[in-house]
Motif scaffolding. Sequence first.
Motif, PDB file in Angstrom:
ATOM      1  N   MET A   1      10.116  11.455   4.789  1.00 58.96           N
ATOM      2  CA  MET A   1       8.888  12.187   5.111  1.00 58.96           C
ATOM      3  C   MET A   1       7.712  11.686   4.279  1.00 58.96           C
ATOM      4  N   TYR A   2       7.968  11.370   3.009  1.00 58.99           N
ATOM      5  CA  TYR A   2       6.913  10.806   2.154  1.00 58.99           C
ATOM      6  C   TYR A   2       6.350   9.533   2.783  1.00 58.99           C
ATOM      7  N   VAL A   3       7.228   8.660   3.246  1.00 59.65           N
ATOM      8  CA  VAL A   3       6.798   7.397   3.837  1.00 59.65           C
ATOM      9  C   VAL A   3       5.988   7.639   5.104  1.00 59.65           C
ATOM     10  N   ASN A   4       6.483   8.525   5.957  1.00 62.83           N
ATOM     11  CA  ASN A   4       5.780   8.829   7.208  1.00 62.83           C
ATOM     12  C   ASN A   4       4.397   9.397   6.952  1.00 62.83           C
ATOM     13  N   ASP A   5       4.327  10.367   6.018  1.00 66.19           N
ATOM     14  CA  ASP A   5       3.038  11.002   5.706  1.00 66.19           C
ATOM     15  C   ASP A   5       2.070  10.009   5.073  1.00 66.19           C
ATOM     16  N   LYS A   6       2.591   9.161   4.188  1.00 70.21           N
ATOM     17  CA  LYS A   6       1.713   8.194   3.521  1.00 70.21           C
ATOM     18  C   LYS A   6       1.188   7.162   4.502  1.00 70.21           C
TER      19      LYS A   6
ATOM     20  N   LYS B   1       0.820  -1.212   0.000  1.00 73.89           N
ATOM     21  CA  LYS B   1       0.000   0.000   0.000  1.00 73.89           C
ATOM     22  C   LYS B   1       0.855   1.262   0.000  1.00 73.89           C
ATOM     23  N   ILE B   2       1.888   1.291   0.832  1.00 70.84           N
ATOM     24  CA  ILE B   2       2.730   2.488   0.930  1.00 70.84           C
ATOM     25  C   ILE B   2       3.476   2.746  -0.374  1.00 70.84           C
ATOM     26  N   VAL B   3       4.114   1.714  -0.910  1.00 73.06           N
ATOM     27  CA  VAL B   3       4.932   1.900  -2.111  1.00 73.06           C
ATOM     28  C   VAL B   3       4.062   2.251  -3.310  1.00 73.06           C
ATOM     29  N   LEU B   4       2.970   1.512  -3.520  1.00 77.07           N
ATOM     30  CA  LEU B   4       2.109   1.788  -4.673  1.00 77.07           C
ATOM     31  C   LEU B   4       1.527   3.189  -4.615  1.00 77.07           C
ATOM     32  N   SER B   5       1.079   3.595  -3.449  1.00 79.07           N
ATOM     33  CA  SER B   5       0.466   4.912  -3.324  1.00 79.07           C
ATOM     34  C   SER B   5       1.453   6.034  -3.619  1.00 79.07           C
ATOM     35  N   ILE B   6       2.693   5.908  -3.125  1.00 80.12           N
ATOM     36  CA  ILE B   6       3.694   6.948  -3.343  1.00 80.12           C
ATOM     37  C   ILE B   6       4.103   7.019  -4.810  1.00 80.12           C
ATOM     38  N   ILE B   7       4.393   5.876  -5.429  1.00 82.41           N
ATOM     39  CA  ILE B   7       4.879   5.936  -6.807  1.00 82.41           C
ATOM     40  C   ILE B   7       3.770   6.348  -7.778  1.00 82.41           C
TER      41      ILE B   7
END
Length: 325
Positions: free
Chosen positions: A222-227, A125-131
């Motif tokens: 920060m991207y990971v934390n926020d996501k 979920k985290i990786v797909l959403s960010i990319i």
Amino acid sequence: MNFRELSNGMSEGFVILKKCEEKKTKNGSVYLDMIIADKDGEMSAKHWDFGGGVVFENESVVKIRGYVEQFNGRDQFRVTQIRPAGNSDDYNLTDLVPSSQIGGEQLFEMIKTRVEKFENDNLKKIVLSIIEEKREMLITCPAALRLHHAMLGGLMYHTMSIVRMAEEICKIYTNINTELLLSGIILHDVAKTWELETGKTGLAKGYSVEGELIGHLVKGAMYVNDKAKELGIESEEVALLEHMILSHHGQPEYGSPVRPMFLEAEILSSLDALDATIYEINNATSAVKSGEFTDRQWALDNRKLYNHGLSDTKHSVDFYSHGDK
């Protein structure tokens, strides 16, 4: 330069204006002093009969026509006609600037397909959403301002190169958490889409103010934390991903606030450095003939490098695992 030869002896083609300045001859005539470029190299160019009135911006694409002449033992293009390229013109930007051998869009899809197969739902979920959020920039963004993978689509090329190395290593060392390692690799440079400022050609022209002040390691964490907060994920995987991004430069003098503290973080840091080094060595040795040394390469500990001629120095990566074909 990739020019098309005309029947009247002239040549024409689309080029990037690396530099374009109006100057005057001794008799007061206005001319354009230019450096033109495509992916094959650069060339000096002059437009002696320029009458003024048109402004040509640096890093813009133009169509030129004229003759290749010799000046001080080097090729120089004598321009007779020049105009800005338009939307209806038939040219490909990848012919004009250094570009990855496989398009960023295709590489992005190869990476996305891997993540979609993850069994760890939090990582998926985290990786797909960010990319997906950064998709448009990811497929064109270079990996650097200069040095390794500083080309159109270079970020995806660099990322996928490390993914492939990691997949093979995980076959040998079966105790590695493959999904955690691949997640860290895919996200380790994702904030370069924010850190680097790109010009009209898609290549990096510098760093943003925020990029200089904060950097892609901190911003990526920060991207990971926020996501994770947005998705309601509270698990150790979040901290592990943040650590991998923050530590992937390996040492404080290279920008990492912490050094790698677990196996997958160490592998990411090592593969990141290895891929960059392979690219830079190939790039340097491809510029000299077999049996010759390069000039000293400051980015590689100021070493001279030798082209032994026993292999192709042109950088190439087999991006395809069995499941990709």
